[in-house]
Design an enzyme around this catalytic site. Structure first.
Site, mmCIF file in Angstrom:
data_model
loop_
_atom_site.group_PDB
_atom_site.id
_atom_site.type_symbol
_atom_site.label_atom_id
_atom_site.label_comp_id
_atom_site.label_asym_id
_atom_site.label_seq_id
_atom_site.Cartn_x
_atom_site.Cartn_y
_atom_site.Cartn_z
ATOM 1 N N ALA A 160 0.868 -1.335 0.014
ATOM 2 C CA ALA A 160 0.117 -0.061 -0.087
ATOM 3 C C ALA A 160 1.053 1.283 0.169
ATOM 4 O O ALA A 160 1.894 1.348 0.531
ATOM 5 C CB ALA A 160 -1.082 0.248 1.240
ATOM 6 N N LYS A 161 0.423 2.355 -0.725
ATOM 7 C CA LYS A 161 1.283 3.538 -0.661
ATOM 8 C C LYS A 161 0.314 4.364 0.545
ATOM 9 O O LYS A 161 -0.595 4.969 0.177
ATOM 10 C CB LYS A 161 0.986 4.143 -1.994
ATOM 11 C CG LYS A 161 1.907 5.503 -1.872
ATOM 12 C CD LYS A 161 1.923 5.969 -3.500
ATOM 13 C CE LYS A 161 2.768 7.059 -3.503
ATOM 14 N NZ LYS A 161 4.257 7.053 -3.219
ATOM 15 N N ALA A 162 0.718 3.807 1.675
ATOM 16 C CA ALA A 162 -0.060 4.618 3.054
ATOM 17 C C ALA A 162 0.955 5.392 3.580
ATOM 18 O O ALA A 162 2.107 5.282 3.651
ATOM 19 C CB ALA A 162 -0.453 3.294 3.814
ATOM 20 N N TYR A 166 5.837 5.968 5.660
ATOM 21 C CA TYR A 166 6.683 6.828 5.195
ATOM 22 C C TYR A 166 7.434 7.786 6.336
ATOM 23 O O TYR A 166 8.103 8.437 6.205
ATOM 24 C CB TYR A 166 6.095 8.181 4.146
ATOM 25 C CG TYR A 166 5.858 7.540 2.871
ATOM 26 C CD1 TYR A 166 6.898 7.536 1.850
ATOM 27 C CD2 TYR A 166 4.693 6.564 2.534
ATOM 28 C CE1 TYR A 166 6.461 7.330 0.523
ATOM 29 C CE2 TYR A 166 4.588 6.113 1.340
ATOM 30 C CZ TYR A 166 5.645 6.451 0.121
ATOM 31 O OH TYR A 166 5.481 5.730 -1.006
#
Length: 302
Positions: A160-162, A166
């Site tokens: 997932a680009k969650a 980050y």
């Protein structure tokens, strides 16, 4: 160079929960669940000459990321695609950066459980030149080596680009910049080469590309585009585990990502690389690819 206004004080407009709103009015409450518990997914896209590169793929990944976090998006993929173009249109931007974001809201008290917190979706577009300084990019940027590692895929939603994933990227980039580097290379939980803080990494050896297998980090859309460009040039690509001990054996290195595009690397900590023919070739091929005319384009009407 004029000082840029803070992002929350800019003029213009963006797409927020199904309608265009003034940029300054696109606000969320301090008790928003995403702020407290990182229940947020997003995409980073580029618009070139009025065309958002790989928009369909980015939107599909946004929905896949949301599904992994259990966030039900109240729009269709087609509606989000159109919203991206609408957000660019109202800003009058033909070349810039596109940021769709979906997050849980503040409909209920912010606790770990968030089934009834509500979901918001927004798309903002703004002008953005090269992620790295153009002069620095041509000579190759310098990377630090991060102290943080990408976690194992059974401990995070790695595909997932969650937003929450980050946090260690921000820490790594801040530490690198404090030392005079542009970015940092991250290893994974096994000690294998993984990625930079917001971009995938490739190496060159004996005319072949080598890139880490994305089993605990994102298989970037730009990464796959560059692999296709390399195949078109009959440049072999080896996707495999890469150890730290191998870094001195590579001649070239470059990063790939929507923001970074194709950016040559000259240093990773004590390791040195010389941006060469393959890095330059793929950098130029990618620059041509993203500006290639498209037969059909999504209209901005919603």
């Amino acid at each position: 160079m004029a000082e840029l206004l803070p992002f929350d004080e800019r003029d213009g407009a963006l797409w927020f929960d199904g309608k265009i709103v003034p940029w300054r009015d696109a606000k969320v409450h301090v008790l928003t669940h995403a702020l407290h518990f990182a229940s947020c997914v997003f995409e980073g896209e580029r618009i070139y000459s009025g065309r958002i590169y790989k928009l369909k793929e980015h939107t599909e990944r946004l929905f896949a990321s949301a599904a992994q976090l259990g966030i039900g998006l109240p729009y269709t993929e087609d509606e989000i695609n159109r919203a991206c173009y609408k957000a660019a249109e109202v800003q009058g931007i033909k070349d810039g950066y596109v940021r769709p974001v979906a997050f849980r809201g503040a409909a209920t008290m912010p606790t770990v459980a968030a089934q009834h917190a509500g979901v918001h979706v927004a798309v903002a577009v703004w002008p953005w030149p090269s992620y790295f300084d153009p002069k620095e990019k041509l000579k190759g940027i310098r990377l630090d080596i991060s102290e943080w590692r990408r976690p194992a895929p059974d401990t995070i939603p790695a595909k997932a680009k969650a937003a929450g994933l980050y946090m260690i990227c921000t820490l790594s980039k801040h530490a690198a910049e404090a030392k005079g580097y542009s970015d940092a290379l991250m290893f994974d939980y096994r000690g294998l080469v993984a990625e930079a803080t917001g971009a995938n990494v490739f190496f060159v050896k004996d005319g072949q590309l080598h890139t880490p297998t994305p089993d605990c980090f994102l298989d970037g859309i730009t990464r796959r585009s560059v692999m296709a460009l390399a195949a078109a040039r009959q440049i072999p690509v080896r996707e495999r585990a890469i150890t730290r001990d191998e870094l001195p054996t590579f001649s070239e290195c470059f990063l790939t990502g929507t923001a970074a595009e194709v950016t040559p690397v000259a240093e990773i900590g004590p390791y040195r690389f010389k941006p060469g023919n393959i890095s330059e070739l793929l950098m130029n091929d990618y620059a041509a690819e993203v500006r290639r005319p498209e037969a059909q384009r999504v209209t901005a009407s919603v």
